[in-house]
Each structure stands twice: as C-alpha cells, then as structure tokens.
Design an enzyme around this catalytic site. Structure first.
Site, PDB file in Angstrom:
ATOM      1  CB  THR A   1      -0.949  -0.019   1.223  1.00 11.49           C
ATOM      2  OG1 THR A   1      -1.781   1.149   1.208  1.00 11.49           O
ATOM      3  CG2 THR A   1      -0.174  -0.051   2.533  1.00 11.49           C
ATOM      4  CB  CYS A   2       1.915   3.775  -1.568  1.00 14.95           C
ATOM      5  SG  CYS A   2       0.986   3.717  -3.115  1.00 14.95           S
ATOM      6  N   GLY A   3       0.212   5.862  -0.946  1.00 15.40           N
ATOM      7  CA  GLY A   3      -0.751   6.944  -0.911  1.00 15.40           C
ATOM      8  C   GLY A   3      -1.939   6.702  -1.821  1.00 15.40           C
TER       9      GLY A   3
ATOM     10  N   GLY B   1      -1.681   3.891  -4.527  1.00 13.58           N
ATOM     11  CA  GLY B   1      -1.476   2.694  -5.322  1.00 13.58           C
ATOM     12  C   GLY B   1      -0.422   2.787  -6.395  1.00 13.58           C
TER      13      GLY B   1
ATOM     14  CD1 TRP C   1      -3.156   8.087   4.115  1.00 15.27           C
ATOM     15  CD2 TRP C   1      -3.321   6.103   5.129  1.00 15.27           C
ATOM     16  NE1 TRP C   1      -3.381   8.331   5.449  1.00 15.27           N
ATOM     17  CE2 TRP C   1      -3.485   7.113   6.092  1.00 15.27           C
ATOM     18  CE3 TRP C   1      -3.388   4.772   5.531  1.00 15.27           C
ATOM     19  CZ2 TRP C   1      -3.712   6.833   7.438  1.00 15.27           C
ATOM     20  CZ3 TRP C   1      -3.606   4.480   6.871  1.00 15.27           C
ATOM     21  CH2 TRP C   1      -3.770   5.514   7.806  1.00 15.27           C
TER      22      TRP C   1
END
Length: 281
Positions: free
Chosen positions: A236-238, A240, A265
C-alpha cells in the site's frame, strides 16, 4: 529477457526495441500535489524512446470514483491498451522518467489484466540515454491490436478484504510511503486525510528500493530489506502507485503474487471509522 526478473536492462532494450513483437510504453507521471513543471504526457512529447506510446494512468482508470487513478474494468482497459498498439503476443517494456514511479504500476496493471510478458526498464529513460539510445519527439504510428483481458483479481486488494486481514499473522502489509507520513509526524499531501498507517502494517519507503541513479537495487540488497519476501503480502502507499514499486521489488525476489491495495491510504483514511495507528508496533 530473463524470465525470472521483472526488469530488463537498457542494453537489452537497445538491441531489441525494433523487434516486431516488442512494444514500449512511456508511463511517466508526476503527482499533481508536487506542483510539477509539466505533465507526464508533456515529458513524453519532449522526448521518448522511438516507437514508445504514452500510457496515462489517469486516463486508463476508473473515472467513476473520486479516488485517483483506480484500476478500470477489463473492458475499458482493453479498449485503451489496444489503441496504444498493444495486444496479445506482444512483449511489453514499460519505463518512466522518474525512478519507477508509474512504470511499476503499469507493469502491475498489465499483469492484473492477464498479460504476463511485461517488463520494466531498469533505470528508466536515463538508462536508455546513458546506453546510447536515441530519443524522438514525434508520436509513433500505431496500429490497433486485439487485447484479451484475463483478470487476476488476486493481485488486487480491496478495502473490504483488507479490513478482514488487519491483525492477521498470515498476511504482511507493507506501506511504501515516507516514514513521516506512516508514523503520523508529517501531514498527507492530499487535503483532509489523516496521517498514520493501517494497524499491523510495516513501513518500507519506496525510495529505499531504488539506487541513487534510478536503478532497482540488486537482489542481495533488496533481500536485506524484507523480513520474509516470500510471505503473502499486500503493498500500500498513498494512491497505489509507489506500492507497485514494492510489488516489483518482491517479484525480483521471487514473490510474483503480491497484491496491491489499489485505493491505498487515500481510500483507507477517508473513512473516519477505520482504525489508524501512529506508533511503531
């Protein structure tokens, strides 16, 4: 191309880019919140690998949601990718001009849609130029091809499924954002989002996977960054994008079945009822 490596060298591409079955995609993307001086498409127009078409992750996306560049359905993806001259039987090489930032996501998107013969150019456009590759600024002549999607839903993590996995010892959640955002010390770049992380997730910034000159770190250096690279994993990240770089790195280590949390996120933190952690666990 080495079958066990998701990356390809500029040396290989320079020798093979003109082969009739090879297609090159430029996926350069600059996040709007960074206030970039130009868009990815403008960068492609200014200079790209000969024959490369531009893949816009904001266009090849589900526009029926307010979440950024979400994965489109198979029908829309197939329609868009065919118009880029990409289809069944092609060997695809994806690159960008900023350290895998969107090339890895396009690699993941193609694999989700069932096209496994896809690689990422290690070092991106800079590696191509360093190797002696020429650039062109004219759009290529494209012939539309047939693309048959065979969706691999196991490579896509949804919020509903992730909520069920939080706290499970059988699933590793790797967050690729900078540690300041992960631990809640720095604000999110998107207005209105809390900072912090999904409970039980671990932090490994995407920048830690890439060398100073924009190449993916070699196998041994990557292996040092993961406790168990072969474990079932969600990245996961901000939004994708950087999460796909982590999935790319894990594929280099032999784990090809990593799921990317598409909404990441931006989707998780938008709902105030979802739990958010800020301390190290």
């Amino acid at each position: 191309m080495q079958p066990d490596d998701p990356l390809v060298s500029a040396e290989w591409l320079l020798k093979n880019f003109a082969a009739p079955d090879v297609r090159v995609l430029d996926a350069t993307y600059f996040a709007p919140f960074t206030n970039p001086p130009e868009t990815g498409r403008h960068a492609w127009t200014r200079g790209h690998i000969p024959g490369a078409t531009y893949f816009d992750i904001d266009d090849v996306a589900d526009t029926g949601t307010d979440l950024p560049h979400m994965l489109p359905d198979a029908v829309k993806f197939s329609s868009r990718i065919r118009k880029l001259g990409v289809g069944d039987g092609n060997r695809i090489v994806v690159y960008d001009q900023n350290r895998f930032f969107a090339a890895a996501r396009v690699w993941w998107m193609l694999r989700v849609m069932g096209h496994d013969d896809v690689k990422v150019l290690d070092g991106g456009l800079n590696a191509w130029v360093t190797e002696g590759g020429e650039l062109e600024d004219l759009p290529p002549v494209v012939s539309e091809r047939h693309f048959t999607p065979r969706v691999r839903s196991d490579l896509v993590m949804t919020t509903a499924n992730l909520e069920k996995m939080v706290g499970s010892p059988h699933m590793t959640i790797v967050d690729s954002r900078p540690d300041g955002r992960f631990f809640g010390r720095e604000p999110e770049p998107r207005p209105g989002l809390r900072s912090g992380h999904i409970p039980g997730s671990v932090n490994l910034p995407g920048s830690a996977l890439v060398t100073e000159d924009g190449h993916m770190k070699p196998h041994d250096k990557l292996a040092e960054l993961f406790t168990n690279p072969m474990a079932p994993t969600v990245t996961t990240c901000g939004s994708g994008v950087t999460a796909a770089i982590t999935a790319l790195a894990l594929a280099r280590l032999g784990n090809w079945d990593v799921a990317v949390y598409d909404g990441s996120w931006t989707e998780w933190a938008a709902d105030p009822s979802r739990p958010v952690a800020t301390a190290a666990e």
